[in-house]
Design an enzyme around this catalytic site. Structure first.
Site, mmCIF file in Angstrom:
data_model
loop_
_atom_site.group_PDB
_atom_site.id
_atom_site.type_symbol
_atom_site.label_atom_id
_atom_site.label_comp_id
_atom_site.label_asym_id
_atom_site.label_seq_id
_atom_site.Cartn_x
_atom_site.Cartn_y
_atom_site.Cartn_z
ATOM 1 N N ASP A 1 2.352 1.349 15.198
ATOM 2 C CA ASP A 1 1.571 0.600 16.188
ATOM 3 C C ASP A 1 2.445 -0.524 16.761
ATOM 4 O O ASP A 1 3.661 -0.562 16.532
ATOM 5 C CB ASP A 1 0.240 0.121 15.605
ATOM 6 C CG ASP A 1 0.378 -1.027 14.602
ATOM 7 O OD1 ASP A 1 1.526 -1.466 14.338
ATOM 8 O OD2 ASP A 1 -0.657 -1.487 14.082
ATOM 9 N N CYS B 1 2.444 0.570 10.152
ATOM 10 C CA CYS B 1 1.673 -0.445 10.886
ATOM 11 C C CYS B 1 1.895 -1.773 10.149
ATOM 12 O O CYS B 1 2.806 -1.878 9.327
ATOM 13 C CB CYS B 1 0.208 -0.061 11.039
ATOM 14 S SG CYS B 1 -0.766 0.001 9.513
ATOM 15 N N THR C 1 0.286 -3.405 7.746
ATOM 16 C CA THR C 1 0.190 -3.255 6.288
ATOM 17 C C THR C 1 0.533 -1.854 5.812
ATOM 18 O O THR C 1 0.728 -1.651 4.613
ATOM 19 C CB THR C 1 -1.245 -3.548 5.820
ATOM 20 O OG1 THR C 1 -2.115 -2.627 6.489
ATOM 21 C CG2 THR C 1 -1.655 -4.987 6.118
ATOM 22 N N HIS D 1 4.987 13.949 -8.010
ATOM 23 C CA HIS D 1 3.693 14.289 -8.612
ATOM 24 C C HIS D 1 2.646 14.697 -7.583
ATOM 25 O O HIS D 1 1.771 15.496 -7.885
ATOM 26 C CB HIS D 1 3.149 13.095 -9.404
ATOM 27 C CG HIS D 1 3.934 12.814 -10.654
ATOM 28 N ND1 HIS D 1 3.482 11.970 -11.636
ATOM 29 C CD2 HIS D 1 5.153 13.257 -11.080
ATOM 30 C CE1 HIS D 1 4.369 11.910 -12.622
ATOM 31 N NE2 HIS D 1 5.407 12.673 -12.301
ATOM 32 N N HIS E 1 1.033 19.337 -11.979
ATOM 33 C CA HIS E 1 0.573 18.538 -10.832
ATOM 34 C C HIS E 1 -0.149 19.395 -9.799
ATOM 35 O O HIS E 1 -1.008 18.899 -9.071
ATOM 36 C CB HIS E 1 1.761 17.825 -10.187
ATOM 37 C CG HIS E 1 2.508 16.949 -11.132
ATOM 38 N ND1 HIS E 1 1.924 15.871 -11.748
ATOM 39 C CD2 HIS E 1 3.780 17.021 -11.592
ATOM 40 C CE1 HIS E 1 2.811 15.291 -12.551
ATOM 41 N NE2 HIS E 1 3.940 15.974 -12.484
HETATM 42 C C1 RB5 Z 1 -2.809 -4.833 13.609
HETATM 43 O O1 RB5 Z 1 -3.168 -6.162 13.798
HETATM 44 C C2 RB5 Z 1 -3.036 -4.458 12.150
HETATM 45 O O2 RB5 Z 1 -4.395 -4.461 11.844
HETATM 46 C C3 RB5 Z 1 -2.419 -3.112 11.842
HETATM 47 O O3 RB5 Z 1 -1.070 -3.119 12.139
HETATM 48 C C4 RB5 Z 1 -2.506 -2.661 10.401
HETATM 49 O O4 RB5 Z 1 -2.056 -3.625 9.524
HETATM 50 C C5 RB5 Z 1 -3.808 -2.072 9.991
HETATM 51 O O5 RB5 Z 1 -3.990 -1.571 8.862
#
Ligand code: RB5
Length: 150
Positions: free
Chosen positions: A8, A66, A68, A99, A134
């Site tokens: 993203d 992204c 996180t 696994h 597995h």
């Molecule tokens: C974008 O602000 C953020 O929400 C996205 O990059 C991600 O971390 C979502 O899981």
């Protein structure tokens, strides 16, 4: 080997750096399914595109990034046949291949530094699925996908 990659708006630089790293070190083809703009971009679009490329066989494996890694990783796991691991260290990435036979890797550009991300990618690309005991568990997961039960 074709690696589908998606991201993203938070992760354009990581997508570019990781793509370059894979191309130069492994000589794999990297197919870009993410945004190249830092304008707000909804990660489900690129998570779905990468997952579908892998599930259809157009790509061998996928990497999604992204902020996180969580949202885009959850998205990838919604596509049938996808086993996506959201990793912030190399050990889990390696074990997810050995696994869980993961076919998509997710991580967060706001969570891991770029060099750690490269280590995660290295462990994930170099590890092989061990099969055996597995596979029973992966078959159970596939049964949930197909029949709603193990
Ligand atoms: C974008 O602000 C953020 O929400 C996205 O990059 C991600 O971390 C979502 O899981």
């Amino acid at each position: 080997m074709i690696i589908a990659i998606g991201n993203d708006h938070t992760s354009v630089e990581y997508k570019n750096e990781i793509s370059k790293y894979i191309e130069e070190k492994y000589h794999y083809e990297v197919a870009n399914y993410g945004t190249d703009s830092t304008e707000r971009f909804h990660y489900p679009k690129s998570g779905k595109a990468v997952a579908e490329a892998v599930a259809s066989g157009r790509a061998d494996k996928g990497i999604v990034i992204c902020g996180t890694g969580i949202g885009i990783g959850i998205t990838a796991n919604k596509v049938k046949g996808i086993r996506c691991a959201i990793c912030s260290e190399p050990y889990s990435a390696k074990l997810s291949r050995e696994h869980n036979n993961t076919n998509v890797l997710a991580f967060g550009s706001r969570v891991v530094g770029l060099e750690l991300a490269k280590m995660i990618v290295d462990e994930w690309l170099n590890a092989e699925y061990e099969g055996g005991r597995h596979q029973t568990r992966l078959d159970m997961i596939a049964n949930i996908e197909d029949h709603g039960e193990c």
